[in-house]
Design an enzyme around this catalytic site. Structure first.
Site, PDB file in Angstrom:
ATOM      1  N   SER A 153     -13.522   8.698  13.199  1.00 52.38           N
ATOM      2  CA  SER A 153     -12.276   8.018  12.801  1.00 52.38           C
ATOM      3  C   SER A 153     -11.533   8.950  11.850  1.00 52.38           C
ATOM      4  O   SER A 153     -12.146   9.823  11.229  1.00 52.38           O
ATOM      5  CB  SER A 153     -12.625   6.721  12.063  1.00 52.38           C
ATOM      6  OG  SER A 153     -11.533   6.265  11.299  1.00 52.38           O
ATOM      7  N   TYR A 166     -17.396   1.342   6.052  1.00 51.13           N
ATOM      8  CA  TYR A 166     -16.891   2.006   7.260  1.00 51.13           C
ATOM      9  C   TYR A 166     -16.596   3.481   6.986  1.00 51.13           C
ATOM     10  O   TYR A 166     -17.025   4.377   7.726  1.00 51.13           O
ATOM     11  CB  TYR A 166     -15.632   1.280   7.726  1.00 51.13           C
ATOM     12  CG  TYR A 166     -15.069   1.728   9.056  1.00 51.13           C
ATOM     13  CD1 TYR A 166     -15.540   1.181  10.258  1.00 51.13           C
ATOM     14  CD2 TYR A 166     -14.055   2.679   9.126  1.00 51.13           C
ATOM     15  CE1 TYR A 166     -15.011   1.578  11.479  1.00 51.13           C
ATOM     16  CE2 TYR A 166     -13.520   3.076  10.348  1.00 51.13           C
ATOM     17  CZ  TYR A 166     -13.998   2.525  11.521  1.00 51.13           C
ATOM     18  OH  TYR A 166     -13.468   2.918  12.728  1.00 51.13           O
TER      19      TYR A 166
HETATM   20  P1  NAD Z   1     -13.992  -2.677  19.773  1.00 52.12           P
HETATM   21  O1  NAD Z   1     -14.423  -3.720  18.818  1.00 52.12           O
HETATM   22  O2  NAD Z   1     -13.211  -3.083  20.971  1.00 52.12           O
HETATM   23  O3  NAD Z   1     -15.231  -1.820  20.292  1.00 52.12           O
HETATM   24  C1  NAD Z   1     -16.459  -1.700  19.626  1.00 52.12           C
HETATM   25  C2  NAD Z   1     -17.534  -1.957  20.669  1.00 52.12           C
HETATM   26  O4  NAD Z   1     -18.813  -1.674  20.105  1.00 52.12           O
HETATM   27  C3  NAD Z   1     -17.556  -3.441  21.110  1.00 52.12           C
HETATM   28  O5  NAD Z   1     -17.581  -3.487  22.525  1.00 52.12           O
HETATM   29  C4  NAD Z   1     -18.854  -3.952  20.522  1.00 52.12           C
HETATM   30  O6  NAD Z   1     -19.442  -4.990  21.293  1.00 52.12           O
HETATM   31  C5  NAD Z   1     -19.699  -2.694  20.538  1.00 52.12           C
HETATM   32  N1  NAD Z   1     -20.837  -2.793  19.640  1.00 52.12           N
HETATM   33  C6  NAD Z   1     -20.850  -3.192  18.348  1.00 52.12           C
HETATM   34  N2  NAD Z   1     -22.102  -3.159  17.874  1.00 52.12           N
HETATM   35  C7  NAD Z   1     -22.897  -2.707  18.871  1.00 52.12           C
HETATM   36  C8  NAD Z   1     -24.278  -2.455  18.982  1.00 52.12           C
HETATM   37  N3  NAD Z   1     -25.108  -2.672  17.947  1.00 52.12           N
HETATM   38  N4  NAD Z   1     -24.748  -1.988  20.166  1.00 52.12           N
HETATM   39  C9  NAD Z   1     -23.927  -1.767  21.227  1.00 52.12           C
HETATM   40  N5  NAD Z   1     -22.608  -2.012  21.167  1.00 52.12           N
HETATM   41  C10 NAD Z   1     -22.102  -2.472  20.000  1.00 52.12           C
HETATM   42  O7  NAD Z   1     -13.174  -1.612  18.906  1.00 52.12           O
HETATM   43  P2  NAD Z   1     -12.735  -0.108  19.256  1.00 52.12           P
HETATM   44  O8  NAD Z   1     -11.528   0.124  18.469  1.00 52.12           O
HETATM   45  O9  NAD Z   1     -12.689   0.108  20.710  1.00 52.12           O
HETATM   46  O10 NAD Z   1     -13.901   0.738  18.594  1.00 52.12           O
HETATM   47  C11 NAD Z   1     -14.619   1.753  19.273  1.00 52.12           C
HETATM   48  C12 NAD Z   1     -14.972   2.863  18.303  1.00 52.12           C
HETATM   49  O11 NAD Z   1     -13.771   3.497  17.881  1.00 52.12           O
HETATM   50  C13 NAD Z   1     -15.681   2.393  17.035  1.00 52.12           C
HETATM   51  O12 NAD Z   1     -16.709   3.331  16.699  1.00 52.12           O
HETATM   52  C14 NAD Z   1     -14.579   2.446  16.001  1.00 52.12           C
HETATM   53  O13 NAD Z   1     -15.066   2.631  14.691  1.00 52.12           O
HETATM   54  C15 NAD Z   1     -13.790   3.637  16.485  1.00 52.12           C
HETATM   55  N6  NAD Z   1     -12.416   3.705  15.979  1.00 52.12           N
HETATM   56  C16 NAD Z   1     -11.484   2.773  16.343  1.00 52.12           C
HETATM   57  C17 NAD Z   1     -10.198   2.884  15.843  1.00 52.12           C
HETATM   58  C18 NAD Z   1      -9.099   1.913  16.192  1.00 52.12           C
HETATM   59  O14 NAD Z   1      -8.002   2.034  15.630  1.00 52.12           O
HETATM   60  N7  NAD Z   1      -9.305   0.988  17.102  1.00 52.12           N
HETATM   61  C19 NAD Z   1      -9.873   3.929  14.980  1.00 52.12           C
HETATM   62  C20 NAD Z   1     -10.856   4.849  14.634  1.00 52.12           C
HETATM   63  C21 NAD Z   1     -12.118   4.728  15.140  1.00 52.12           C
END
Ligand code: NAD
Length: 268
Positions: A153, A166
């Site tokens: 991130s 986080y």
């Molecule tokens: P999201 O909530 O849609 O996706 C996260 C996924 O991880 C979900 O499908 C959830 O069920 C799964 N998950 C959580 N705990 C788990 C576990 N113990 N085992 C297996 N799966 C698990 O949100 P997203 O934005 O798609 O996030 C994906 C990644 O991107 C994350 O690592 C997040 O930190 C990172 N990220 C997102 C953003 C953003 O702006 N959306 C920005 C920076 C980083």
């Protein structure tokens, strides 16, 4: 017919039933990879991702596993072996947020985020490296023994008040990735990270859902739009492909310029 960028490659995407993971799984499959779609609890959503991929002529399977559990991760890699005959690409994407002001944050909130976002990535990556070694290098498949892409991130670099768990996990992920890359590059294992800025997914819905929230968020994004999961997926396809064969130990920020300290445009 010309080969696609990832023809013959086998990929795991964790947390792929929603958001960025879903887009990444779809894009890898569209680029020719066979994909294992991991989910923790949303079976229906994961199966929909698989159906969509299969309908477009791709190959995908859904497998349940909690990435923070070593036993579950082993099961996940066992399924890769059984269904796809091995693994070449691991996109460690699963992540959670449990936000609170510093003094209000419970130890449970702290542990949960570190457990999934940092320890879970470590467990999965460790199992991946063991599997890569057992498989051995196949130059017809790829010049790399294996490719690991962590989903970090912008908050591996930008401090984030109200989200210390986080930011700490993502900051730790940066040095996990770099230390692994340094240790494993001689074996031709490429370890890199993708660092999204603000992407429209469920994890940060509060930040983009209402007009007021969006306007506030856009002040932090020089490029003037909130990101889409597909913006990340396209970059992951490249990082997973042999087109990026000389990219090792790098974090690729895909953030519309969020890291450029936009507050300094006026003043500073
Ligand atoms: P999201 O909530 O849609 O996706 C996260 C996924 O991880 C979900 O499908 C959830 O069920 C799964 N998950 C959580 N705990 C788990 C576990 N113990 N085992 C297996 N799966 C698990 O949100 P997203 O934005 O798609 O996030 C994906 C990644 O991107 C994350 O690592 C997040 O930190 C990172 N990220 C997102 C953003 C953003 O702006 N959306 C920005 C920076 C980083």
């Amino acid at each position: 017919m010309t080969d696609k960028l990832l023809t013959g490659q086998r990929a795991l995407v964790t947390g792929a039933s929603s958001g960025i993971g879903r887009a990444v799984a779809s894009a890898l499959a569209d680029a020719g990879a066979a994909v294992l779609v991991n989910y923790r609890s949303s079976q229906e959503d994961a199966e929909q991702v698989v159906r969509d991929i299969n309908q477009r002529g791709g190959k995908a399977f859904a497998v349940q596993a909690d990435v923070a559990s070593p036993g579950n991760c082993e099961k996940l890699f066992g399924a890769l072996e059984q269904k796809l005959g091995g693994v070449d690409i691991v996109v460690a994407n699963a992540g959670v947020q449990r936000d609170a002001a510093f003094t209000e944050m419970t130890l449970d909130d702290w542990h949960k985020v570190i457990e999934v976002n940092l320890t879970g990535q470590f467990i999965c990556a460790q199992e991946a490296v063991r599997r890569f070694r057992l498989q051995g290098l196949d130059p017809d498949r790829s010049p790399a023994l294996g490719k690991i892409i962590f989903t970090s991130s912008v908050h591996q670099a930008i401090p984030w008040a109200g989200h210390v768990n986080y930011a700490t996990a993502k900051g730790g992920l940066k040095l996990l990735m770099e230390s692994m890359a340094q240790e494993l590059a001689p074996e031709k294992i490429r370890v890199n990270a993708i660092a999204p800025g603000a992407i429209k997914t469920a994890i940060n819905q509060d930040a983009w859902e209402t007009r007021e929230a969006r306007e506030k968020l856009l002040k932090l994004i020089p490029y003037g739009r909130v990101g889409e999961a597909e913006d990340i997926a396209k970059a992951v396809v490249w990082l997973a492909s042999d087109e990026s064969d000389y990219v090792v130990g790098t974090t690729l920020f895909v953030d519309g310029g969020m890291l450029l300290y936009p507050a300094f445009r006026e003043g500073g």
